[in-house]
Design a protein around this motif. Structure first.
Motif, PDB file in Angstrom:
ATOM      1  N   CYS A   1       2.420 107.637 118.597  1.00 14.17           N
ATOM      2  CA  CYS A   1       1.682 108.540 117.219  1.00 14.17           C
ATOM      3  C   CYS A   1       0.741 109.617 117.380  1.00 14.17           C
ATOM      4  N   ILE A   2       0.997 110.673 117.312  1.00 14.98           N
ATOM      5  CA  ILE A   2      -0.288 111.744 116.768  1.00 14.98           C
ATOM      6  C   ILE A   2      -0.007 112.648 116.051  1.00 14.98           C
ATOM      7  N   GLY A   3      -1.171 112.107 115.173  1.00 11.77           N
ATOM      8  CA  GLY A   3      -0.721 112.991 113.680  1.00 11.77           C
ATOM      9  C   GLY A   3       0.346 112.635 112.790  1.00 11.77           C
ATOM     10  N   ASP A   4       1.334 113.126 113.189  1.00 11.66           N
ATOM     11  CA  ASP A   4       2.958 113.003 112.328  1.00 11.66           C
ATOM     12  C   ASP A   4       3.714 113.053 113.009  1.00 11.66           C
ATOM     13  N   ASP A   5       3.547 113.428 114.141  1.00  9.10           N
ATOM     14  CA  ASP A   5       4.394 113.368 115.841  1.00  9.10           C
ATOM     15  C   ASP A   5       4.309 112.032 116.382  1.00  9.10           C
ATOM     16  N   GLU A   6       5.793 111.871 116.649  1.00 15.46           N
ATOM     17  CA  GLU A   6       6.473 110.727 117.496  1.00 15.46           C
ATOM     18  C   GLU A   6       6.587 111.097 118.507  1.00 15.46           C
ATOM     19  N   ILE A   7       5.807 110.463 120.148  1.00 14.92           N
ATOM     20  CA  ILE A   7       6.770 110.734 121.142  1.00 14.92           C
ATOM     21  C   ILE A   7       7.174 109.484 121.495  1.00 14.92           C
TER      22      ILE A   7
END
Length: 952
Positions: free
Chosen positions: A247-253
């Motif tokens: 997770c980077i901020g609100d993004d999920e990889i």
């Protein structure tokens, strides 16, 4: 498209780009920047000349002077053609050469051969670079180029490959070709900018293979994309095998734990070790400073091991991520990918900062290669000094694996050629000293630093560096020590140094030349005579004697003295002196001839101690010389070409080019004359300009063919000739093809084909100058085929259109017909007609008895001491008379100033005949250093070694 990709990154202005010309140190024009050292030097010199020129030097008359009662000073005062006065002996001084100069050249060559024979493969490149440093001081540029190619051939790492390939490219500098780029290659791996970036280790057998960059790019890209599409569709992706998220901020990889762990040990430890992340399905990666795009790229690479679908700016960030987490495979992929994108200076100056920051070896290599292949223009970039000249920049390059002796050796050579006294040059030589290892590297670096300091008039520092070079083993640097002491007022100390050098070593010419600077009167002149006897190729003694004669008002003998040197060694400075003398005599036509010849050799040459551009002097002289129209010029060219007056022919061509600078045919004629005069660099420049100004495809192809032939690419030259003929039949295309084919041992069938090509050439339109050459060449082929009557007809036809050199071919026919008197008489005609006739005397000696042959060969040596046949003949005669010591001494005298292969081979054979096998082996080893595959040398070498074994 690539420029659009990098548009946003360039806005960051990571490095300053190339500025204007204010950063350049123009060697030929100003000698430095505004108010710099060079400008001050010229101003001081100008003031010095003005203060001394108008004094009365003599009450005697000039020999052959138009007005009998005028002194030199009065002539200067009356006219405006000598605004800077006459040359003076006190302003003459030989240059200290910035090269390695061994005292015993043959011994050094033999040592280099043994080094090559006994070194490891990975050390060969460095040894060949040492060869370059020795051959740099010789007049034969081919030896230097061959050693440089060998150094590149045996280079092990990417860094050495890019530097040496760039040096090769710089040495042949085809940047003057319209439409070419510095990143173009010659079609072989040895110079290909893409091949140098392939980290395939030691590959000496592959360097002369055709490079891969000539393949069809579209087909290659299509195949590559098909391969990547197949790889991208992995079972993990199809099966939805993601089991972890970053997770980077609100993004999920979403990622595969196993794939991510395989990237590096830190990732594996984090995902499978004792950390809390190994038990979580979601890991917060917000504080690591990487973008969502970079993590997505890392996930893609973890599955596909490919970067083809990722944008370049994301790959830059991915490189940083790979470095942070020790992902070596991913870093290597990013490094390789980014390196492949570098294509011009703008890219290089932008991306090299990223590469250095992330220690990306290939990326820095690719950027470095562009900068090196843009030399000398890249010296003007403000970022250049920051990166390459400062100690901090060198440390950054070293951290990335790109600071080396070979790099700074190349850079310092370019900088010294551009402007010896500039701050850039000083800093680069400082870095060279820092990179030098013990032995020849330190000798060279210290000596070059001394030369640079001396040129800047910083004599105390110069003396220090010369002394350090001497301590490192470079004896020639004593010249620098003595010169620096002399400039600091210690004349006697300088004399003692050179006197001791002569007493401690076998004397050579440059030692006496140097000692002459520190003595006076008869002693000075005796030293200069000794210098010329030991080394007749040294320019300074002739120049000094000539100017001394001028100061004694003996201008006729002064011109005769400088003519001795010009007769066999053409250089702008000697032509300048003769032009200076001729202006003083009011022989303006001859002076204008010499100035035009100077500008052909060096278009930017500055006359009168660097105070007047040669073109301006042409403007001043032209009104006082009878002007010729185009038809008159062609007639003059015809006459001078026929009388083998090559300097006069150069001047006529130069005048014709003033009116029609785009005439490619004239540029081509110019190149032929320059090759005759052994001025290869200037000849190639003229040939490239001929190509650039071509108005048709078939003509352009012919000139490109000659360029290829002269640079050693015979087969490619033949292809150009054939392509030209397919477009349009022409004299030059057929002549080129015949010439290139004849450059081998021809069998009967090949000879017939060459004859056919020359006959086809003669059927095409051309002028008498070139048709005479074709007839002469055709006669030579007929002689080789034993068709003597046909050969004689060719030579007679050539003579009918005033191709004077055909006398030599006709003499050969008479000789083969056993008509020796006719052969002798034919060569006598050539001697009487030709201005440059040293070779004619040499050839005539073959058609007469021993006593007359000795006389002719003595005259040949007097006119051109560089011709080796007379020494070999005289030595052979002495050996026949059982005067072995005298025969060896005859050869040794020439070898001291011209270490020629044939001279060394003959002396080795003579040593072998008197059972001095050690000396024979030494000479063979020196000869093998010059030509490793010479059959004659190898035969003598093997015999001598066997005989030594028998003695043991």
């Amino acid at each position: 498209m690539q420029h659009n990709i990098f548009a946003t990154m360039r806005s960051l202005k990571i490095m300053d780009g190339c500025k204007g010309g204010s950063q350049v140190y123009h060697h030929r024009s100003s000698g430095g920047g505004s108010g710099g050292i060079g400008e001050k030097l010229l101003q001081q010199l100008h003031d010095h000349i003005k203060s001394q020129t108008f004094r009365t030097k003599s009450v005697h008359n000039f020999h052959n002077f138009p007005t009998p009662n005028q002194t030199p000073s009065e002539v200067v005062a009356e006219g405006s053609l000598l605004p800077y006065g006459l040359p003076m002996t006190e302003l003459l001084e030989p240059k200290i050469e910035p090269v390695l100069r061994p005292v015993d050249f043959v011994e050094r060559l033999a040592g280099l051969h043994n080094k090559i024979e006994n070194c490891l493969d990975v050390e060969r490149s460095e040894v060949y670079l040492e060869h370059c440093s020795i051959f740099k001081g010789l007049s034969d540029v081919k030896l230097f180029r061959r050693s440089l190619r060998s150094a590149r051939q045996h280079a092990v790492d990417v860094h050495s490959k890019i530097v040496l390939a760039s040096w090769l490219r710089y040495d042949r500098r085809e940047d003057e070709l319209i439409g070419s780029s510095s990143m173009d290659c010659c079609g072989r791996n040895i110079e290909c900018p893409k091949a140098t970036l392939v980290a395939n280790g030691y590959d000496p057998e592959l360097v002369y293979d055709p490079c891969s960059c000539l393949r069809d790019c579209d087909e290659e890209e299509e195949d590559f994309m098909m391969f990547d599409d197949q790889q991208c569709s992995t079972p993990d992706e199809d099966d939805g095998g993601w089991d972890i998220s970053f997770c980077i901020g609100d993004d999920e990889i979403r990622c595969g734990r196993f794939n991510m762990a395989s990237l590096s040990r830190p990732f594996k430890t984090m995902l499978y070790g004792g950390f809390i992340e190994s038990r979580r399905g979601t890991i917060n990666f917000s504080r690591n400073g990487f973008s969502v795009e970079a993590m997505k790229a890392a996930e893609v690479f973890s599955r596909t091991k490919s970067l083809t679908t990722i944008e370049p700016n994301v790959v830059l960030e991915l490189l940083s991520l790979a470095n942070r987490f020790c992902c070596e495979e991913m870093k290597c992929a990013c490094d390789t990918y980014l390196a492949s994108l570098v294509s011009d200076m703008e890219d290089a100056l932008l991306l090299i900062e990223y590469g250095l920051e992330e220690t990306a070896y290939l990326l820095v290599a690719a950027c470095l290669q562009v900068v090196l292949r843009e030399l000398p223009a890249s010296l003007q970039c403000s970022g250049f000094a920051k990166l390459f000249c400062s100690p901090e920049g060198r440390d950054r390059l070293a951290a990335a694996g790109h600071a080396s002796f070979v790099l700074y050796y190349f850079l310092s050579q370019v900088a010294m050629e551009e402007e010896m006294r500039s701050n850039i040059t000083v800093m680069l030589v400082e870095r060279l000293v820092e990179c030098a290892k013990d032995g020849w590297e330190k000798q060279l670096a210290f000596h070059q630093f001394g030369v640079v300091m001396f040129e800047r008039k910083e004599y105390k520092d110069a003396q220090h560096w010369f002394e350090v070079a001497v301590e490192a083993g470079h004896v020639y640097s004593l010249v620098g020590v003595a010169r620096a002491k002399y400039r600091r007022g210690h004349t006697y100390a300088a004399y003692k140094i050179m006197n001791s050098l002569i007493n401690d070593h076998k004397p050579v010419g440059w030692m006496y030349q140097e000692r002459s600077l520190y003595c006076f009167g008869k002693e000075k002149m005796m030293d200069l005579i000794s210098a010329t006897e030991l080394d007749p190729t040294l320019s300074f003694p002739y120049k000094y004697r000539a100017v001394s004669l001028l100061e004694e008002s003996r201008i006729g003998p002064a011109i005769a003295e400088i003519n001795k040197l010009i007769g066999f060694k053409l250089s702008p400075d000697c032509l300048e002196l003769r032009a200076w003398f001729l202006i003083a005599m009011e022989e303006y036509e001859g002076a204008l001839r010499d100035v035009r010849a100077i500008l052909t050799l060096d278009p930017n040459y500055m006359m009168f101690y660097g105070n007047m551009h040669g073109n301006h002097l042409v403007e001043l002289l032209s009104p006082v010389v009878q002007q010729c129209n185009l038809a008159d010029c062609w007639m003059q060219l015809y006459d001078r070409w026929s009388s083998v007056d090559d300097i006069g022919s150069l001047a006529v061509v130069h005048q014709m080019l003033e009116n029609d600078p785009g005439k490619s045919l004239l540029r081509f004629r110019q190149s032929l004359l320059l090759l005759r005069l052994n001025c290869q660099k200037a000849a190639m420049r003229s040939l490239r300009l001929a190509r650039n100004h071509s108005t048709s495809d078939h003509e352009r192809l012919v000139y490109e063919g000659w360029i290829l032939y002269d640079t050693g690419h015979r087969e490619a030259a033949l292809e150009k000739a054939e392509e030209s003929i397919s477009i349009q039949r022409s004299f030059e295309a057929y002549f080129l093809k015949a010439y290139a084919l004849a450059d081998t041992n021809l069998d009967s069938e090949s000879s017939e084909y060459v004859i056919h090509l020359l006959e086809e050439a003669l059927r095409c339109p051309s002028d008498g100058l070139r048709k005479g050459q074709a007839l002469n060449n055709l006669g030579s082929v007929y002689v080789d085929c034993d068709k003597l009557d046909l050969a004689a007809d060719c030579y007679m036809n050539a003579l009918n259109i005033k191709h004077t050199r055909a006398h030599q071919g006709l003499a050969r026919v008479y000789h083969l017909k056993r008509q020796s008197k006719d052969a002798y008489d034919e060569m006598t005609k050539l001697i009487e007609k030709a201005w440059n006739n040293a070779s004619a005397y040499e050839k005539r000696s073959e058609y007469c008895g021993r006593d007359m042959a000795k006389s002719d060969l003595s005259m040949s040596t007097h006119l051109d001491p560089l011709r080796t046949y007379p020494y070999r003949y005289r030595a052979a005669v002495l050996m026949d008379d059982h005067k072995e010591a005298e025969a060896i001494e005859e050869l040794s005298r020439a070898i001291e100033f011209k270490p020629d292969l044939q001279l060394l081979n003959l002396r080795a054979a003579f040593y072998h005949s008197i059972n001095d096998f050690a000396s024979s082996i030494r000479d063979c080893e020196a000869a093998l250093c010059l030509d490793p595959g010479n059959a004659e040398t190898l035969e003598t070498y093997n015999k001598a070694q066997e005989d030594i074994k028998k003695q043991k």
